[in-house]
Design a protein around this motif. Structure first.
Motif, short mmCIF file in Angstrom:
data_model
loop_
_atom_site.label_atom_id
_atom_site.label_comp_id
_atom_site.label_asym_id
_atom_site.label_seq_id
_atom_site.Cartn_x
_atom_site.Cartn_y
_atom_site.Cartn_z
N MET A 1 0.86 -1.20 0.00
CA MET A 1 0.00 0.00 0.00
C MET A 1 0.89 1.24 0.00
SD MET A 1 -2.88 1.19 2.81
CE MET A 1 -3.81 -0.32 2.70
N ASP A 2 0.63 2.17 -0.93
CA ASP A 2 1.47 3.36 -0.99
C ASP A 2 0.95 4.43 -0.02
OD1 ASP A 2 -0.67 4.67 -2.16
OD2 ASP A 2 0.16 4.60 -4.18
N GLU A 3 1.70 5.55 0.06
CA GLU A 3 1.37 6.61 1.02
C GLU A 3 -0.03 7.18 0.79
OE1 GLU A 3 1.88 8.85 4.29
OE2 GLU A 3 3.30 7.33 3.57
N THR A 4 -0.43 7.34 -0.45
CA THR A 4 -1.76 7.89 -0.77
C THR A 4 -2.85 6.97 -0.27
OG1 THR A 4 -0.88 9.03 -2.71
CG2 THR A 4 -3.26 8.67 -2.63
N GLU A 5 -2.70 5.68 -0.48
CA GLU A 5 -3.71 4.70 -0.02
C GLU A 5 -3.76 4.64 1.50
OE1 GLU A 5 -3.91 1.26 -3.40
OE2 GLU A 5 -2.02 1.45 -2.30
N ARG A 6 -2.56 4.67 2.13
CA ARG A 6 -2.52 4.65 3.61
C ARG A 6 -3.25 5.86 4.18
NH1 ARG A 6 2.62 2.28 3.13
NH2 ARG A 6 3.64 4.33 3.04
N HIS A 7 -3.00 7.02 3.58
CA HIS A 7 -3.67 8.24 4.04
C HIS A 7 -5.19 8.13 3.88
CE1 HIS A 7 -4.26 12.48 4.91
NE2 HIS A 7 -5.05 12.54 3.85
N ALA A 8 -5.64 7.66 2.72
CA ALA A 8 -7.08 7.52 2.45
C ALA A 8 -7.72 6.56 3.44
CB ALA A 8 -7.30 7.05 1.02
N THR A 9 -7.07 5.44 3.73
CA THR A 9 -7.59 4.44 4.68
C THR A 9 -7.68 5.04 6.09
OG1 THR A 9 -6.67 2.63 3.39
CG2 THR A 9 -7.21 2.15 5.69
N LYS A 10 -6.62 5.76 6.49
CA LYS A 10 -6.60 6.39 7.81
C LYS A 10 -7.72 7.42 7.94
CE LYS A 10 -3.47 9.03 10.80
NZ LYS A 10 -2.12 9.64 10.90
N MET A 11 -7.90 8.26 6.93
CA MET A 11 -8.94 9.30 6.97
C MET A 11 -10.34 8.70 6.95
SD MET A 11 -7.48 12.14 7.46
CE MET A 11 -6.09 11.38 8.31
N ALA A 12 -10.52 7.57 6.24
CA ALA A 12 -11.82 6.90 6.20
C ALA A 12 -12.18 6.38 7.58
CB ALA A 12 -11.78 5.76 5.18
#
Length: 201
Positions: A1-12
């Motif tokens: 998982m790249d940084e963009t996906e990690r951020h999106a998952t965390k914010m969700a």
């Protein structure tokens, strides 16, 4: 998982948790709001609320307990353009070191408190700002028990009341629904800069 996906998952996950909390908050009530502390911004923040009321078409009022005849931007703007929505009463005679007359200060504070009670009890008014009332209470120009009893027992259920000024009494903090202390970190006055239009008044 790249940084963009990690951020999106965390914010969700944060959004889901926040939505769950917000779903439990559905009540409304008139709040007692206190702005105190040594830092700048107590009255400024309160006037921000007054302008929000004006923007929503909600009738509101201001009673100034200490500030006197000196022109201020907020008073000039409200009286020129929004007098139909906001009643503005400047009832002080200036800071206590200017009048040097305790009896006059007490009389002015009591007249301001009488006007404040009248405005708070008016069912058409949604918010009343009691600007610098904490100063009047600190110097015992008003009785704190009288003020707290009125706000606790007589304030209409949906009316907001905002109290400003440094050194808020513990009794005032106790009855508040929202209390904020402005902390002083730096101030230009200490560097020889006087109060300026648009910043302090």
């Amino acid at each position: 998982m790249d940084e963009t996906e990690r951020h999106a998952t965390k914010m969700a996950k944060k959004k889901a948790a926040r939505d769950k909390i917000m779903a439990t908050k559905s009540g409304e009530k008139g709040l007692v709001i206190v702005h105190t502390g040594k830092g700048k911004g107590k009255s400024s923040a309160a006037f921000g609320m007054i302008f929000r009321c004006i923007a929503h078409g909600m009738p509101c009022a201001v009673v100034q307990f200490i500030k006197g005849a000196m022109a201020t931007g907020e008073r000039d703007l409200i009286e020129r353009h929004f007098a139909d929505l906001c009643a503005f009463h400047t009832m002080g005679e200036g800071f206590t070191w200017e009048t040097q007359d305790r009896e006059r200060d007490i009389a002015a504070a009591r007249a301001a408190w009488a006007k404040a009670q009248e405005l708070i009890l008016d069912p058409a008014i949604r918010m009343v700002l009691l600007d610098e009332i904490n100063i009047a209470l600190r110097y015992e120009y008003l009785k704190v028990d009288e003020v707290t009893a009125f706000l606790r027992d007589e304030k209409p259920e949906m009316t907001h009341v905002v109290l400003t000024g440094r050194n808020a009494k513990p009794e005032i903090i106790e009855i508040a629904d929202l209390a904020t202390e402005m902390a002083l970190l730096k101030h230009p006055f200490r560097a020889g800069v006087k109060a300026q239009a648009g910043v302090e008044f």
